[in-house]
Design an enzyme around this catalytic site. Structure first.
Site, PDB file in Angstrom:
ATOM      1  N   CYS B 164       0.802  -1.230   0.000  1.00 52.21           N
ATOM      2  CA  CYS B 164       0.000   0.000   0.000  1.00 52.21           C
ATOM      3  C   CYS B 164       0.833   1.278   0.000  1.00 52.21           C
ATOM      4  O   CYS B 164       0.282   2.379  -0.111  1.00 52.21           O
ATOM      5  CB  CYS B 164      -0.941  -0.018   1.187  1.00 52.21           C
ATOM      6  SG  CYS B 164      -1.825  -1.588   1.323  1.00 52.21           S
ATOM      7  N   HIS B 302      -3.320   8.230   6.032  1.00 52.28           N
ATOM      8  CA  HIS B 302      -3.485   6.928   5.369  1.00 52.28           C
ATOM      9  C   HIS B 302      -4.781   6.274   5.849  1.00 52.28           C
ATOM     10  O   HIS B 302      -5.495   5.675   5.056  1.00 52.28           O
ATOM     11  CB  HIS B 302      -2.293   6.022   5.670  1.00 52.28           C
ATOM     12  CG  HIS B 302      -2.376   4.688   4.992  1.00 52.28           C
ATOM     13  ND1 HIS B 302      -2.380   4.544   3.633  1.00 52.28           N
ATOM     14  CD2 HIS B 302      -2.496   3.411   5.496  1.00 52.28           C
ATOM     15  CE1 HIS B 302      -2.469   3.262   3.304  1.00 52.28           C
ATOM     16  NE2 HIS B 302      -2.555   2.554   4.413  1.00 52.28           N
ATOM     17  N   LYS B 331     -10.212   7.351   2.317  1.00 51.00           N
ATOM     18  CA  LYS B 331     -10.577   5.943   2.119  1.00 51.00           C
ATOM     19  C   LYS B 331     -12.089   5.725   2.205  1.00 51.00           C
ATOM     20  O   LYS B 331     -12.602   4.751   1.645  1.00 51.00           O
ATOM     21  CB  LYS B 331      -9.868   5.069   3.170  1.00 51.00           C
ATOM     22  CG  LYS B 331      -8.335   5.181   3.184  1.00 51.00           C
ATOM     23  CD  LYS B 331      -7.705   4.684   1.918  1.00 51.00           C
ATOM     24  CE  LYS B 331      -6.199   4.445   2.047  1.00 51.00           C
ATOM     25  NZ  LYS B 331      -5.349   5.617   2.355  1.00 51.00           N
ATOM     26  N   PHE B 393       0.953   3.942   4.773  1.00 52.60           N
ATOM     27  CA  PHE B 393       1.601   2.858   5.506  1.00 52.60           C
ATOM     28  C   PHE B 393       1.188   1.531   4.884  1.00 52.60           C
ATOM     29  O   PHE B 393       0.117   1.416   4.303  1.00 52.60           O
ATOM     30  CB  PHE B 393       1.180   2.900   6.988  1.00 52.60           C
ATOM     31  CG  PHE B 393       1.334   4.262   7.613  1.00 52.60           C
ATOM     32  CD1 PHE B 393       2.552   4.922   7.572  1.00 52.60           C
ATOM     33  CD2 PHE B 393       0.255   4.897   8.210  1.00 52.60           C
ATOM     34  CE1 PHE B 393       2.701   6.187   8.142  1.00 52.60           C
ATOM     35  CE2 PHE B 393       0.388   6.152   8.782  1.00 52.60           C
ATOM     36  CZ  PHE B 393       1.616   6.799   8.747  1.00 52.60           C
ATOM     37  N   PHE B 395       1.652  -3.070   4.900  1.00 58.56           N
ATOM     38  CA  PHE B 395       2.109  -4.306   5.523  1.00 58.56           C
ATOM     39  C   PHE B 395       3.628  -4.416   5.362  1.00 58.56           C
ATOM     40  O   PHE B 395       4.197  -3.975   4.365  1.00 58.56           O
ATOM     41  CB  PHE B 395       1.449  -5.512   4.863  1.00 58.56           C
ATOM     42  CG  PHE B 395       0.046  -5.780   5.336  1.00 58.56           C
ATOM     43  CD1 PHE B 395      -0.500  -5.114   6.419  1.00 58.56           C
ATOM     44  CD2 PHE B 395      -0.740  -6.726   4.692  1.00 58.56           C
ATOM     45  CE1 PHE B 395      -1.795  -5.367   6.861  1.00 58.56           C
ATOM     46  CE2 PHE B 395      -2.036  -7.001   5.116  1.00 58.56           C
ATOM     47  CZ  PHE B 395      -2.571  -6.319   6.195  1.00 58.56           C
TER      48      PHE B 395
END
Lengths: 99, 407
Positions: B164, B302, B331, B393, B395
């Site tokens: 991401c 984010h 988002k 940010f 994984f």
């Protein structure tokens, strides 16, 4: 070799859908590279489409002699004829399962 | 050191397939999230929500180029065309220069193609029947290579992959390389395509929304008390970055300046970035940009609506900027477009600067206690926007932030 109209129709259909070739270009004398704009990657995919459409196995080595659309018709017809002469496929899955 | 400007942008998103449509959707407070009841067939998948891009026409890309593309490469190529057009650059030979670089990536190769590829591999007990072009859709640099082919580019190409934060890394790396004088122009961005396994990746770790399957319009709710996870989406974002020198020489119009940014790995946990490491990356980003915290007018968070991440990010932003910092996440409108989100959000930030309006967080009805400590935007907010910090940010503990300024 005489090619059935059914084979011609099916090959033409996959040429249209698989390679976006207009129907008017699909004449037996059309060359795959010069007239239809196919290349070596397309040739591989063409074999896959023929195999899936006709449920046959096509010998990849024979591609070297395929220059025109008529050659494709013949290849498809012969592959279908050969398939009908083959014995039943071995029971591959059962053999795997017994290991 | 060279200054770096944005001269063109192209967007594919769940709110529209160009920059104008996407930003109009953001201003109108719309969402691209919809229900995917067809995903109920997949055992073990409990999130049945997604935000697909609207239908599009790919026929402008020649078949011999398009045949190696999955959906993510198609979207990225069309976005690249839009970005080049806005920058006043034509695809083709004129682009080719040893001082031009493409930097684009995706989370992985095409999940659609991976599924069909391996399904057939297992069915056939081998590679029989595989199409010649399948690998070109699943290789890790598929998006970058396909965009290069679509715009007929011969030159330097890089393909970062950090899930991401991929496209944010692309933009920051582009800024670094132009600033250092190694390149004059960078075509940067990222893309991802919506697939049920993208939702599953997050669903498996209980980070995807599950309780709003029948109310998709309110499912993605960053910072909200009733948030329950993210909603995956898809898209592509492409930005043309140019040095001041080359931009001025050709008389191009700057849309915004990239002031800096940084990407750092926290190296502690694959899924749970901490507020402390988020603060570290934001402070380092500020240092590299030469901006002070008080010069930042807005933080584009984010915040994906996960229970853990949103709280940590709010705490981190508060720690760096204090409680009066204006903050929102996009988002709720766009869903989480994974490798595309950094570029799409950067594009939205440029549009916010240009239009002097800050887009709020959609579906933020009641700020969760753990997300307090900043000034959450709940309505479109007129403001002169000089400098924006945008976080992403990912994984793997991948933390990034990008600094964008008005011109």
């Amino acid at each position: 070799m005489t090619v059935s109209s059914n084979i011609i129709e099916q090959v033409n259909a996959l040429m249209k859908t698989g390679f976006e070739i207009p129907a008017e270009k699909l004449v037996p004398t059309a060359t795959l590279v010069g007239d239809l704009g196919l290349d070596s990657l397309d040739a591989v995919d063409m074999l896959v489409y023929i195999e899936e459409t006709l449920n046959v196995k096509v010998e990849g080595e024979r591609l070297a002699n395929v220059k025109t659309l008529q050659d494709v018709y013949v290849l498809a017809q012969e592959s279908l004829s050969n398939e009908s002469l083959q014995p039943q496929a071995p029971l591959h899955l059962e053999a795997q399962g017994s290991q | 050191m060279n200054k770096v400007f944005v001269t063109g942008m192209g967007a594919f998103s769940s709110l529209g397939n160009d920059v104008g449509s996407m930003f109009a959707g953001l201003r109108e407070g719309r969402t691209g999230v919809r229900a995917f009841p067809e995903w109920r067939q997949y055992n073990g998948l409990y999130s049945h929500l997604g935000a697909p891009a609207p239908a599009y026409d790919v026929m402008k890309i020649p078949r011999t180029v398009r045949r190696a593309m999955s959906r993510m490469s198609e979207m990225a190529s069309l976005a690249a065309f839009e970005a080049l057009a806005q920058a006043g650059l034509a695809p083709g030979a004129a682009l080719n220069s040893p001082r031009t670089l493409i930097i684009m990536g995706s989370t992985s190769g095409s999940p659609f193609t991976l599924e069909t590829y391996f399904r057939k591999l297992f069915e056939k007990h081998g590679p029989e029947g595989q199409l010649s072009t399948s690998f070109f859709k699943v290789m890790n640099h598929s998006v970058a290579a396909n965009v290069a082919a679509a715009i007929e580019f011969n030159g330097a190409l890089l393909s970062p992959a950090s899930a991401c934060s991929t496209s944010t890394q692309s933009l920051i790396l582009g800024w670094e390389l132009i600033k250092a004088g190694l390149y004059d122009r960078v075509i940067a961005g990222g893309a991802d395509e919506l697939h049920y396994m993208s939702a599953a990746i997050f669903d498996i770790v209980q980070a995807a929304s599950r309780t709003y399957n029948d109310r998709p319009e309110i499912a993605s709710r960053p910072f909200d008390k009733k948030r329950d996870g993210l909603v995956v989406s898809e898209g592509a974002g492409v930005l043309i970055l140019e040095s001041e020198k080359i931009m001025s020489a050709r008389g191009a119009t700057p849309l915004a300046e990239i002031r800096g940014g940084t990407y750092q790995c926290d190296g502690t946990h694959m899924t749970q970035s901490s507020a402390e490491t988020m603060m570290t990356v934001m402070r380092e980003g500020l240092t590299r940009s030469g901006l002070k915290p008080e010069e930042i007018d807005y933080v584009n968070a984010h915040a994906t609506a996960t229970t853990h991440g949103d709280g940590e990010e709010a705490r981190a932003i508060s720690g760096v900027f204090g409680s009066d910092m204006a903050v929102s996440s996009l988002k709720g409108h766009l869903g989480h477009s994974l490798a595309a989100c950094g570029a799409l959000e950067a594009i939205a930030c440029v549009e916010m600067i240009k239009s002097s309006v800050l887009i709020p967080t959609r579906n933020l009805d009641e700020v969760a206690p753990e997300c307090e400590g900043v000034r959450h935007l709940k309505v479109n907010t007129p403001a002169r926007v000089r400098n924006i910090l945008s976080n992403n940010f990912a994984f793997g503990g991948m933390n990034t932030c990008l600094l964008i300024s008005e011109v």
